[in-house]
Design an enzyme around this catalytic site. Structure first.
Site, mmCIF file in Angstrom:
data_model
loop_
_atom_site.group_PDB
_atom_site.id
_atom_site.type_symbol
_atom_site.label_atom_id
_atom_site.label_comp_id
_atom_site.label_asym_id
_atom_site.label_seq_id
_atom_site.Cartn_x
_atom_site.Cartn_y
_atom_site.Cartn_z
ATOM 1 N N HIS A 188 42.313 43.606 29.039
ATOM 2 C CA HIS A 188 43.765 43.427 28.961
ATOM 3 C C HIS A 188 44.248 42.751 27.687
ATOM 4 C CE1 HIS A 188 43.713 44.657 33.102
ATOM 5 N NE2 HIS A 188 42.984 43.629 33.463
ATOM 6 N N ASP B 79 37.027 42.866 32.601
ATOM 7 C CA ASP B 79 38.289 42.232 32.973
ATOM 8 C C ASP B 79 38.624 41.109 31.983
ATOM 9 O OD1 ASP B 79 40.632 42.056 34.399
ATOM 10 O OD2 ASP B 79 39.706 41.557 36.318
HETATM 11 C C1 GRE Z 1 43.766 40.686 35.941
HETATM 12 O O1 GRE Z 1 44.787 41.214 35.514
HETATM 13 O O2 GRE Z 1 42.716 41.294 36.024
HETATM 14 C C2 GRE Z 1 43.836 39.245 36.352
HETATM 15 C C3 GRE Z 1 45.057 38.607 36.325
HETATM 16 C C4 GRE Z 1 45.137 37.271 36.704
HETATM 17 C C5 GRE Z 1 43.999 36.606 37.064
HETATM 18 C C6 GRE Z 1 42.787 37.239 37.101
HETATM 19 C C7 GRE Z 1 42.685 38.564 36.749
HETATM 20 O O3 GRE Z 1 46.179 39.249 35.955
HETATM 21 O O4 GRE Z 1 41.503 39.193 36.769
HETATM 22 ZN ZN ZN Z 2 42.291 43.187 35.378
#
Ligand code: GRE
Ligand code: ZN
Length: 323
Positions: A10, A285
């Site tokens: 992300h 992630d």
């Molecule tokens: C994610 O988008 O994968 C995420 C979050 C917030 C905390 C943990 C997480 O948005 O993995």
């Molecule tokens: Zn995520």
């Protein structure tokens, strides 16, 4: 393993970075914030150090899905997609993209998806669960009939979509009252996201579009572990469910599952037994999770080297048509 592909990774832009702050303690927010906004420093260094050759990037959560006004949702989605496209152009061998979409307006969403795939070369789209539409308290799930044309246009592009978590609205989910430690990635993400995924799987969407592929993170948000029971119960009585087949059939033919944020061998083995190693893909992630934790686990976990190659790289190459 040196050349892994990761696909739940992300970034954020100024207009969406604030959405992630509730998920970080004050001491770690400075770093998480910097890592979400960064493309070329820590992100590339971490990929290099822990053997991820290519990351498919997506916007943070819930971002566009939490902007009730469709015009603004569209503006923020387009801005995020343009920022991502610029970074992909700078590092085409390292970064790919999933589109953020203003699902508040299915026509705008379809148009933005077509722009992202046809003009920007993105690999599909990632939605952060339901969208708030019109006002902050109105939630819409994507099995709603208003998305019929959207799904037809999405399926025609022949790219998968990622159903990514968000929290339920806590005004709607009394079950979390007084137990807020269970919201977010502890449990609420999986409960909310598995439910949305099951709505899509049971809606007939994949009968209408048998080639359409949905990606679920976090080892399938609990669905593989429970799919036998789901079908066992539904075979006793379908209770109006409109799809034609068992949920497990769609799970094995229309769903890919990633390892994001769930670095656990018994869970991997159980998922391999349920769906096979051709439908599981490595992910981290980042920056919510560390490349180090994902890679230290995955690179040495006790599976065959054939399966490690498939899960670490080859399944994603095939699904996304990568070189
Ligand atoms: C994610 O988008 O994968 C995420 C979050 C917030 C905390 C943990 C997480 O948005 O993995
Ligand atoms: Zn995520």
């Amino acid at each position: 393993m040196k050349d892994k592909i990761a696909l739940e990774e992300h970034f954020a832009i100024d207009q969406t970075i604030g959405d992630s702050q509730v998920y970080a303690r004050a001491e770690v927010w400075t770093t998480l914030r910097a890592n979400l906004l960064d493309f070329e420093q820590q992100r590339l260094e971490q990929m290099e150090e822990w053997g991820t050759a290519y990351s498919i990037l997506s916007l943070n959560s819930p971002a566009v899905q939490a902007i009730p006004e469709a015009g603004r949702a569209n503006d923020v989605a387009r801005r995020a997609n343009d920022v991502l496209a610029e970074q992909i152009n700078r590092h085409p061998k390292r970064f790919g993209g999933f589109a953020a979409l203003p699902m508040q307006d299915p026509e705008l969403a379809a148009r933005e998806l077509e722009r992202c795939v046809n003009e920007l070369g993105f690999h599909g789209f990632l939605v952060n669960g339901f969208s708030q539409v019109g006002d902050a308290d109105t939630v819409v799930y994507y099995d709603d009939p208003r998305f019929e044309e959207f799904w037809a246009r999405a399926a025609a592009l022949n790219k998968p979509f990622y159903m990514h978590p968000r929290d339920p609205l806590l005004t709607h989910a009394k079950v979390f009252d007084g137990a807020h430690w269970l919201t977010g990635p502890t449990w609420a993400f999986a409960a909310e996201t598995s439910m949305h995924a099951l709505r899509l799987l049971s809606s007939g969407l994949f009968d209408r579009h048998p080639e359409l592929q949905m990606i679920l993170g976090h080892f399938g948000e609990g669905i593989p572990f429970n799919v036998w029971r789901i079908d066992h119960i539904l075979r006793k009585g379908r209770r109006g469910m409109p799809c034609e087949r068992d949920i497990g059939d769609y799970l094995r033919e229309n769903v890919y599952i990633t390892t994001s944020g769930n670095f656990r061998t018994p869970t991997l083995l159980s998922t391999m037994l349920e769906v096979g190693s051709d439908r599981i893909m490595y992910s981290v992630d980042y920056p919510f999770e560390k490349h180090e934790d994902a890679a230290r686990w995955f690179d040495r976990c006790e599976i065959s080297e054939n399966d490690r190659r498939k899960i670490g790289r080859d399944n994603a190459r095939r699904l996304f048509g990568l070189a």
